[in-house]
Structure formats: C-alpha cells, structure tokens
Write a protein that holds these residues in place. Structure first.
Motif, PDB file in Angstrom:
ATOM      1  N   LEU A 308       5.835   0.167  -1.645  1.00 11.09           N
ATOM      2  CA  LEU A 308       5.105  -1.062  -1.294  1.00 11.09           C
ATOM      3  C   LEU A 308       3.606  -0.855  -1.493  1.00 11.09           C
ATOM      4  CD1 LEU A 308       5.200  -3.962  -0.071  1.00 11.09           C
ATOM      5  CD2 LEU A 308       4.943  -2.895   2.176  1.00 11.09           C
ATOM      6  N   MET A 309       3.116   0.283  -1.050  1.00  7.77           N
ATOM      7  CA  MET A 309       1.684   0.570  -1.184  1.00  7.77           C
ATOM      8  C   MET A 309       1.280   0.652  -2.660  1.00  7.77           C
ATOM      9  SD  MET A 309       0.742   0.410   1.768  1.00  7.77           S
ATOM     10  CE  MET A 309      -0.937   0.690   1.284  1.00  7.77           C
ATOM     11  N   GLN A 310       2.156   1.276  -3.473  1.00  6.85           N
ATOM     12  CA  GLN A 310       1.859   1.368  -4.918  1.00  6.85           C
ATOM     13  C   GLN A 310       1.794  -0.013  -5.542  1.00  6.85           C
ATOM     14  OE1 GLN A 310       4.971   3.741  -6.608  1.00  6.85           O
ATOM     15  NE2 GLN A 310       4.124   5.664  -5.826  1.00  6.85           N
ATOM     16  N   ARG A 311       2.719  -0.882  -5.128  1.00  8.37           N
ATOM     17  CA  ARG A 311       2.773  -2.215  -5.735  1.00  8.37           C
ATOM     18  C   ARG A 311       1.558  -3.050  -5.303  1.00  8.37           C
ATOM     19  NH1 ARG A 311       3.284  -3.047  -9.329  1.00  8.37           N
ATOM     20  NH2 ARG A 311       4.201  -5.130  -9.365  1.00  8.37           N
ATOM     21  N   ILE A 312       1.163  -2.937  -4.034  1.00 14.39           N
ATOM     22  CA  ILE A 312      -0.025  -3.686  -3.584  1.00 14.39           C
ATOM     23  C   ILE A 312      -1.253  -3.184  -4.356  1.00 14.39           C
ATOM     24  CG2 ILE A 312      -1.571  -4.118  -1.623  1.00 14.39           C
ATOM     25  CD1 ILE A 312       0.968  -3.950   0.187  1.00 14.39           C
ATOM     26  N   ALA A 313      -1.391  -1.869  -4.445  1.00 14.03           N
ATOM     27  CA  ALA A 313      -2.532  -1.295  -5.171  1.00 14.03           C
ATOM     28  C   ALA A 313      -2.487  -1.719  -6.640  1.00 14.03           C
ATOM     29  CB  ALA A 313      -2.528   0.226  -5.040  1.00 14.03           C
ATOM     30  N   GLY A 314      -1.291  -1.776  -7.216  1.00 15.93           N
ATOM     31  CA  GLY A 314      -1.138  -2.175  -8.622  1.00 15.93           C
ATOM     32  C   GLY A 314      -1.560  -3.620  -8.853  1.00 15.93           C
ATOM     33  N   LEU A 315      -1.283  -4.474  -7.884  1.00 11.92           N
ATOM     34  CA  LEU A 315      -1.638  -5.892  -8.031  1.00 11.92           C
ATOM     35  C   LEU A 315      -3.121  -6.134  -7.749  1.00 11.92           C
ATOM     36  CD1 LEU A 315       1.483  -7.419  -6.225  1.00 11.92           C
ATOM     37  CD2 LEU A 315       0.954  -7.669  -8.651  1.00 11.92           C
ATOM     38  N   LEU A 316      -3.764  -5.176  -7.078  1.00 12.52           N
ATOM     39  CA  LEU A 316      -5.179  -5.339  -6.719  1.00 12.52           C
ATOM     40  C   LEU A 316      -5.999  -4.205  -7.324  1.00 12.52           C
ATOM     41  CD1 LEU A 316      -4.685  -6.190  -2.926  1.00 12.52           C
ATOM     42  CD2 LEU A 316      -5.334  -7.805  -4.720  1.00 12.52           C
ATOM     43  N   GLU A 317      -5.917  -4.113  -8.636  1.00 16.07           N
ATOM     44  CA  GLU A 317      -6.465  -2.937  -9.331  1.00 16.07           C
ATOM     45  C   GLU A 317      -7.934  -2.628  -9.023  1.00 16.07           C
ATOM     46  OE1 GLU A 317      -5.750  -3.380 -13.447  1.00 16.07           O
ATOM     47  OE2 GLU A 317      -4.140  -1.893 -13.426  1.00 16.07           O
ATOM     48  N   ALA A 318      -8.734  -3.683  -8.867  1.00 10.83           N
ATOM     49  CA  ALA A 318     -10.178  -3.450  -8.705  1.00 10.83           C
ATOM     50  C   ALA A 318     -10.545  -2.981  -7.300  1.00 10.83           C
ATOM     51  CB  ALA A 318     -10.933  -4.734  -9.029  1.00 10.83           C
ATOM     52  N   ILE A 319      -9.571  -2.937  -6.405  1.00 11.40           N
ATOM     53  CA  ILE A 319      -9.865  -2.620  -5.000  1.00 11.40           C
ATOM     54  C   ILE A 319      -9.332  -1.231  -4.651  1.00 11.40           C
ATOM     55  CG2 ILE A 319      -9.393  -3.339  -2.611  1.00 11.40           C
ATOM     56  CD1 ILE A 319      -9.197  -6.204  -3.619  1.00 11.40           C
ATOM     57  N   GLU A 320     -10.152  -0.473  -3.928  1.00 16.49           N
ATOM     58  CA  GLU A 320      -9.703   0.846  -3.468  1.00 16.49           C
ATOM     59  C   GLU A 320      -8.800   0.639  -2.246  1.00 16.49           C
ATOM     60  OE1 GLU A 320     -13.025   3.207  -2.132  1.00 16.49           O
ATOM     61  OE2 GLU A 320     -11.673   4.556  -1.032  1.00 16.49           O
ATOM     62  N   THR A 321      -7.593   1.157  -2.316  1.00 13.48           N
ATOM     63  CA  THR A 321      -6.648   0.991  -1.207  1.00 13.48           C
ATOM     64  C   THR A 321      -6.458   2.331  -0.513  1.00 13.48           C
ATOM     65  OG1 THR A 321      -5.520  -0.644  -2.560  1.00 13.48           O
ATOM     66  CG2 THR A 321      -4.342   0.103  -0.630  1.00 13.48           C
ATOM     67  N   ALA A 322      -6.573   2.339   0.817  1.00 13.62           N
ATOM     68  CA  ALA A 322      -6.436   3.603   1.555  1.00 13.62           C
ATOM     69  C   ALA A 322      -5.829   3.351   2.923  1.00 13.62           C
ATOM     70  CB  ALA A 322      -7.809   4.250   1.717  1.00 13.62           C
ATOM     71  N   SER A 323      -5.305   4.388   3.525  1.00 16.83           N
ATOM     72  CA  SER A 323      -4.802   4.285   4.894  1.00 16.83           C
ATOM     73  C   SER A 323      -6.000   4.288   5.855  1.00 16.83           C
ATOM     74  CB  SER A 323      -3.900   5.483   5.186  1.00 16.83           C
ATOM     75  OG  SER A 323      -3.865   5.743   6.563  1.00 16.83           O
ATOM     76  N   THR A 324      -5.841   3.625   7.005  1.00 18.62           N
ATOM     77  CA  THR A 324      -6.931   3.645   7.990  1.00 18.62           C
ATOM     78  C   THR A 324      -7.205   5.065   8.489  1.00 18.62           C
ATOM     79  OG1 THR A 324      -5.308   3.164   9.721  1.00 18.62           O
ATOM     80  CG2 THR A 324      -6.584   1.295   8.882  1.00 18.62           C
ATOM     81  N   GLU A 325      -6.251   5.961   8.261  1.00 17.50           N
ATOM     82  CA  GLU A 325      -6.437   7.349   8.720  1.00 17.50           C
ATOM     83  C   GLU A 325      -7.724   7.947   8.135  1.00 17.50           C
ATOM     84  OE1 GLU A 325      -3.114   9.957   8.042  1.00 17.50           O
ATOM     85  OE2 GLU A 325      -3.731  11.179   9.758  1.00 17.50           O
ATOM     86  N   ALA A 326      -7.992   7.596   6.879  1.00 18.84           N
ATOM     87  CA  ALA A 326      -9.197   8.118   6.230  1.00 18.84           C
ATOM     88  C   ALA A 326     -10.459   7.552   6.887  1.00 18.84           C
ATOM     89  CB  ALA A 326      -9.167   7.765   4.745  1.00 18.84           C
ATOM     90  N   PHE A 327     -10.300   6.523   7.726  1.00 18.99           N
ATOM     91  CA  PHE A 327     -11.453   5.872   8.367  1.00 18.99           C
ATOM     92  C   PHE A 327     -11.417   6.053   9.884  1.00 18.99           C
ATOM     93  CE2 PHE A 327     -10.970   4.249   4.222  1.00 18.99           C
ATOM     94  CZ  PHE A 327     -12.257   4.003   3.756  1.00 18.99           C
TER      95      PHE A 327
END
Ligand SMILES: Nc1ncnc2c1ncn2[C@@H]1O[C@H](COP(=O)(O)OP(=O)(O)OP(=O)(O)O)[C@@H](O)[C@H]1O
Ligand SMILES: [Mg+2]
Length: 372
Positions: A308-327
């Motif tokens: 699911l995360m790969q597909r969301i990131a794939g559909l939103l290519e220009a946006i950096e996608t990360a878990s909140t853990e990194a924040f």
C-alpha cells in the motif's frame, strides 16, 4: 517535573486497544510506555455485532456493553501504568476516545456515538478521565472529526516544508500542514484498511494481509476499481468524515454484485483491487487538497502495509513519503498520543478542535471531565 498523561484509542479496525503513557511536559511528547492490548474476545464480538447490525441491538445490551467496555479500558490503563511503573496519582489524566459505535455527522440531527463508560474508567483507575471528545464539536456544527489535526500541527508542522500527515486506520484521514500561516486542513479521505481487512477475513484466519503480501499476488480489476471510485463521499469536498456505516463489507458486496464482471474473479485480484482503490482515494485527496505538499508523513496500521505504501508513493511521485517514526513518533502511537494531548488541552481549558478542519462554527473545549 514530568506531566504524565495516558491515552486510550480503539479505532474503527477494532484490532486492539492502543494505550500510551506520555510525558507532556515539553511541547514534544515523550513516549514513556506504549502497548496494544487485545480486546476480550466476547466484547470484541459484541462490539462487531453492534457496529455491523445496529438495528439488532437492545438498549439493555447497549448499556451493559458500555459498562463492560469502560471496565476494559480501565483495566488497560491500570495494566499500562503498572508496566510503566508510574503510580495512578502521578498521572494527571486519561484521554479516552471510546469505541465508536455509530458516526453520523451528516444526519439530522448529527451525532457520533462512542462507548466505554468514562465514569468507570475514573472510578476503577483513580485517574481523572477526559472522554466524549467528539460531540461538542458536532454541537458547534462540526463533523466531530477528524480531531487529531491540532495535535498533528503541534507535533509535525514545519515553517520550511509543506507537510501532510496521513493516518491509515480503519478509515484514512489527511491533515494538511502548510509551512505558511494558511489554515490547517483535515478530513477523512475514505476507507483505510477496512475494506482490505474485511475481504481478507473472508478468506483467511489471520487478522490482516501482512505487508499486502496476498494483494501482491493479485491483479487490479480496473472496472471494479472505477466503480468503487464513484462513491459520492469521494467526490464531496471537505469538511467530511466517514466510518464503517459508509464503507464496509456490505457496501463492497453491493458494488461487486452490481458489476457484470466477465469471469468469476480470483479472491487475490479483489484484494489487489481494494488496495489499489484505497491508494487512489488517498492520492486523489492529496492531489486535490494538498498539491503543494513536499513531505507526506504516514501513521496508523496501514503504514506497515508495504505494498500500500509503495502504491501511494508511486501515485504521488513528486512527494517524499515517510513514516512518522522518522519525525519523532512511531506510527502505531500517534492517535493514542493525540488523545492524551487533547485531554491535557481540555484540562487546561483550551480548545482542541480546528474549525477549518471540522467545519465547526468556532473553537471549542472538547470532551467532559470525570474527576478521579
Ligand atoms: N504489518 C501490517 N501489514 C498490513 N496491514 C497492517 C499491518 N499492521 C497493521 N495493519 C493494518 O492496520 C490496521 C490497524 O490500524 P490502526 O490500529 O491504525 O487502525 P484503527 O484502530 O482503525 O484506528 P483509527 O481508525 O482510529 O485510525 C489493521 O487492521 C491492519 O489492516
Ligand atoms: Mg487500532
């Protein structure tokens, strides 16, 4: 001096009770102890029945369930406090979201019903309890949801980056945090894990499709995905919120039955279609209302669904996608910490809703206080 608060959250997935103990002394919460507690099986079954077939439930059943769920929340809070080694008198308050039984923000009159008697939580823990967070916002003309955006703003906003927070629980909700002084936006995008969980349960005994591995074996059925995307909620502009009353296995069955699919589809193809549909609804919402986003921070159980995360990131290519853990906050605990944080706001007499999100006519102090 530490300021301990305890947050209790059980969302629409009903996968367990998330309990956190946090120190809210500084503006950044410090997580002291966190655990997901299993629901007692009999209570979980009763809750599912009430949620899936509300018309079959008597007032007596409802009253007793409210008491039992309250007791379960109290035992959960006590167990977590014990595990953390923090005595009850050192905990300022419990923020208890309650278990949503029915969310109807657009009915006349609007309402949202959570169960889990807070009187019992206060009585059995000896800790002041704040609960019933949603109804004051609804009384002020809001959706009563989402309520986490104020916390997302406090925790994750940045003056340099346009960020958005995506929580993928049973439903999915998005908080748009502009780097500028523009108002925060937030709304439910539609289903999160709920449809994938429901289809998975029909074909497997486990709790969910781990990492999306089963969906990965299937192929998306475009005609079915297109039909699902026609749901009116998805076209509706914010403010908006949803629940299992709208997106559930029964709704999906109706869509499946109404569609003349060429051959009997494989179960894994359906699972893949539900995953692709969920990813599309989220990506469409980001494109429509958070197009300037540079970083999408993801939390909730769906953050663990790799496909699911790969597909969301794939559909939103220009946006950096990360878990909140990194924040600074693990994705499993964001919602429960938010309700601990909202309890603190309520005790301090501060509003917890954002009218720009819920559509309420003004900021309101959320919830009711049940003293220790
Ligand atoms: N490893 C995993 N792989 C795939 N899905 C997962 C994984 N871990 C959790 N999930 C999904 O996350 C769901 C639980 O998410 P979460 O607890 O955030 O939802 P919730 O309790 O409904 O909360 P809310 O609706 O309030 O946000 C599970 O039902 C499952 O679908
Ligand atoms: Mg959960």
């Amino acid at each position: 001096m530490a300021e301990y608060y305890l947050g209790l959250m059980s969302g629409t997935s009903m996968d367990g009770i998330d309990a956190v103990l946090v120190d809210l002394q500084d503006s950044r919460p410090e997580l002291v102890c966190a655990r997901t507690f299993a629901w007692p099986e009999a209570i979980q079954q009763q809750l599912s029945q009430v949620i899936d077939q509300p018309e079959t439930v008597s007032l007596q059943t409802l009253g007793q369930l409210d008491a039992r769920v309250g007791e379960t929340f109290a035992m959960t809070a006590n167990a977590l406090a014990r595990e953390a080694g923090i005595p009850a008198q050192d905990i300022r308050a419990i923020g208890s979201h309650g278990q949503t039984l029915f969310h109807a923000p657009d009915s006349q009159p609007a309402f949202s019903h959570q169960c889990g008697d807070p009187n019992r939580i206060a009585e059995l823990t000896g800790i002041t309890t704040v609960a019933d967070f949603r109804r004051r916002d609804i009384a002020a003309g809001g959706q009563g949801a989402p309520l986490v955006p104020a916390f997302h703003q406090a925790m994750f906003s940045s003056p340099e980056q346009n960020r958005a927070i995506l929580n993928i629980g049973g439903m999915a909700n998005l908080t748009v945090l502009p780097a500028t002084a523009n108002p925060v936006l937030g709304f439910d995008t539609g289903p999160g894990n709920v449809l994938m969980d429901s289809w998975y349960h029909r074909h497997h005994t486990g709790p969910y499709d781990k990492g999306g591995a089963w969906a990965a074996q299937g192929k998306c059925i475009p005609a079915l995905q297109e039909r699902l995307l026609e749901h009116p909620f998805l076209q509706q502009p914010p403010p908006k919120s949803t629940g299992r009353e709208m997106f559930c296995g029964n709704w999906f069955d109706e869509q499946l039955d109404a569609l003349p699919l060429p051959a009997s589809p494989k179960a894994e193809d359906i699972q893949r279609t539900l995953l692709e549909f969920t990813a599309r609804t989220i990506a469409d919402a980001v494109r429509a209302y958070a197009a300037e986003t540079r970083q999408l921070l993801v939390c909730g159980g769906g953050a663990h669904n790799t496909l699911l995360m790969q597909r969301i990131a794939g559909l939103l290519e220009a946006i950096e996608t990360a878990s909140t853990e990194a924040f600074g906050l693990h994705p499993d605990w964001v919602e429960a910490v938010a309700f601990a944080w909202l309890a603190k706001a309520t005790l301090a007499g501060q509003p917890g809703n954002l009218p720009s999100v819920t559509g309420a006519s003004h900021p309101v102090i959320l919830g009711a206080i049940y003293p220790a």
